[in-house]
Motif scaffolding. Structure first.
Motif, PDB file in Angstrom:
ATOM      1  N   LEU A  99       0.836  -1.190   0.000  1.00 15.72           N
ATOM      2  CA  LEU A  99       0.000   0.000   0.000  1.00 15.72           C
ATOM      3  C   LEU A  99       0.874   1.244   0.000  1.00 15.72           C
ATOM      4  N   PRO A 102      -3.560   4.329   1.033  1.00 15.81           N
ATOM      5  CA  PRO A 102      -4.892   3.720   1.066  1.00 15.81           C
ATOM      6  C   PRO A 102      -5.942   4.741   1.474  1.00 15.81           C
ATOM      7  N   TYR A 103      -7.067   4.722   0.775  1.00 13.04           N
ATOM      8  CA  TYR A 103      -8.140   5.669   1.103  1.00 13.04           C
ATOM      9  C   TYR A 103      -9.437   4.950   1.455  1.00 13.04           C
ATOM     10  N   VAL A 105     -11.671   1.414   2.073  1.00 11.60           N
ATOM     11  CA  VAL A 105     -11.457   0.022   2.483  1.00 11.60           C
ATOM     12  C   VAL A 105     -12.814  -0.653   2.650  1.00 11.60           C
ATOM     13  N   MET A 112     -10.294  -8.466   2.163  1.00 14.13           N
ATOM     14  CA  MET A 112     -10.168  -7.030   2.404  1.00 14.13           C
ATOM     15  C   MET A 112      -9.768  -6.374   1.090  1.00 14.13           C
ATOM     16  N   VAL A 114      -8.802  -2.676  -0.777  1.00 10.53           N
ATOM     17  CA  VAL A 114      -8.316  -1.344  -0.435  1.00 10.53           C
ATOM     18  C   VAL A 114      -8.136  -0.523  -1.712  1.00 10.53           C
ATOM     19  N   ASP A 116      -6.408   2.429  -3.372  1.00  7.96           N
ATOM     20  CA  ASP A 116      -5.206   3.227  -3.135  1.00  7.96           C
ATOM     21  C   ASP A 116      -5.163   4.354  -4.166  1.00  7.96           C
ATOM     22  N   VAL A 122      -6.966  -1.015  -6.949  1.00  8.11           N
ATOM     23  CA  VAL A 122      -7.564  -1.627  -5.766  1.00  8.11           C
ATOM     24  C   VAL A 122      -6.763  -2.879  -5.464  1.00  8.11           C
ATOM     25  N   TYR A 339     -11.588  -2.135  10.224  1.00  6.22           N
ATOM     26  CA  TYR A 339     -10.476  -1.900   9.299  1.00  6.22           C
ATOM     27  C   TYR A 339     -10.423  -0.407   8.988  1.00  6.22           C
ATOM     28  N   ALA A 341      -8.357   2.699   7.027  1.00  7.83           N
ATOM     29  CA  ALA A 341      -7.343   3.121   6.055  1.00  7.83           C
ATOM     30  C   ALA A 341      -6.538   4.264   6.657  1.00  7.83           C
ATOM     31  N   GLN A 343      -3.950   6.606   5.903  1.00  9.61           N
ATOM     32  CA  GLN A 343      -3.369   7.090   4.649  1.00  9.61           C
ATOM     33  C   GLN A 343      -1.869   7.334   4.683  1.00  9.61           C
ATOM     34  N   VAL A 348      -3.355  -0.387   6.498  1.00  3.88           N
ATOM     35  CA  VAL A 348      -4.682  -0.549   7.082  1.00  3.88           C
ATOM     36  C   VAL A 348      -4.493  -1.144   8.467  1.00  3.88           C
TER      37      VAL A 348
END
Length: 357
Positions: A99, A102-103, A105, A112, A114, A116, A122, A339, A341, A343, A348
């Motif tokens: 990652l 990550p924004y 999730v 999971m 994520v 990004d 993703v 979970y 994110a 950043q 995460v």
């Protein structure tokens, strides 16, 4: 005077017992050297060792009974227990597995996903097979900000600059897109039972409602400060009864709506004390109906009861476990694992809600 050619020397050396013994010793040494080199390469190319995760981080602090426990941080595929093949240990992976920023999730038991915003991909972590799938490396995404997965494994990705929600199959193969002219989709919520996908249009200050066939069936809200109106809605969650929880960021509140968008109630205000909002980013619900809101300004997530009373906040600014730096998206799976994110820490973080009844 006798003349000895190089070939004569070679013939002598392979026939001489002493020479053969010396040759075998050299070959053994060379073999040991190659084995040592391989071991060094395996050690150097394998995953970097991270410090052991703490097992004693809880919120709130004693003597109050714990409600939230820190579990682990995921930076890359290695952190889900990825086992390297021999060739991967020697030469590394042929894809990027870490990652960056990550924004969004989304989590369900065993998976999971994520979004990004720096990678423009993703990253789909399969927590059962301990493998990573990259979604969007075919150039179909510009800046993904949110992702949800349905029960069949299909992946929906909000791509604001692309003006679309991109749809992929469970293996990450591009299928189609729900195009949204003059809209900027930034967040998603899926109600499979009702056959609806809710899409936050940040620039339009509204919620677009689609059928799972991509047909737009409704629009909820408009710009404003009144009940059912929005000022840059930024995230959305759905409870088990189908109610919508909309994070109305620049009105500094959470609005709760019926499935059809009818206004029910709201809570929240701007401020710098627990229970207020400064730069809210993400919203999620646990199995008990508690409402979780991340706030990038506070570097934490706050937990509210169903009526909007503050119960607890978790996190502070920093890089250590349990600390956050510009937290954004948040998701809670069926086991009440949380979970977040994180950043600017490029990870995460996973927490567990502890239900003490």
């Amino acid at each position: 005077m006798l003349s000895t050619s190089p070939m004569d020397v070679f013939r002598y050396s392979v026939r001489s017992p002493d020479a053969r013994s010396g040759l075998h010793s050299v070959m053994r040494l060379a073999s040991y050297a190659l084995m040592l080199l391989a071991a060094c390469l395996l050690s150097a190319c394998g995953p970097a060792k991270r410090p052991a995760e703490p097992d004693n981080l809880f919120w709130p602090l004693p003597p109050d009974p714990p409600k939230i426990k820190y579990i682990q941080s995921i930076y890359s595929e290695d952190d889900i227990g990825r086992v390297y093949s021999f060739m991967e240990k020697l030469f590394g992976k042929d894809y990027h597995d870490s990652l960056v920023r990550p924004y969004g999730v989304f989590a369900r038991t065993g998976a999971m996903a994520v979004a990004d915003v720096t990678l423009r991909r993703v990253l789909l972590f399969d927590l059962t097979s301990k493998r990573l799938t990259i979604v969007g490396d075919d150039g179909t995404l510009r800046i993904p900000s949110a992702v949800v997965i349905d029960s069949s494994g299909r992946i929906y990705v909000a791509d604001g600059p692309g003006g679309k929600v991109a749809l992929y199959d469970a293996s990450g193969r591009y299928l189609t897109a729900f195009l949204m002219k003059d809209s900027r989709p930034i967040a998603l919520a899926l109600n499979e039972q009702a056959g609806k996908l809710y899409v936050i249009d940040g620039d339009g200050h509204r919620i677009l409602v689609f059928g799972l066939d991509g047909r737009r069936i409704a629009v909820i809200g408009k710009a404003g400060r009144g009940a059912g109106e929005f000022n840059f809605p930024i995230d959305i969650a759905i409870d088990r009864s189908g109610l919508l929880y909309v994070l109305d960021a620049r009105n500094f509140r959470v609005q709760i709506l019926e499935e059809d968008g009818s206004y029910l109630r709201s809570f929240g205000s701007a401020g710098d004390v627990p229970g207020s909002f400064a730069n809210p980013k993400g919203i999620a619900l646990d199995s008990k109906g508690h409402i979780y809101v991340t706030d990038a300004a506070y570097s934490n997530f706050q937990i509210f009861d169903s009526t909007g009373n503050i119960l607890l906040f978790v996190g502070s600014l920093g890089p250590r476990p349990g600390e956050l730096h510009l937290p954004a998206g948040i998701s809670i799976d069926e086991q009440d694992r949380i979970y977040v994110a994180d950043q600017l820490n490029g990870r995460v973080q996973i927490f567990q809600y502890l239900d003490s009844q």
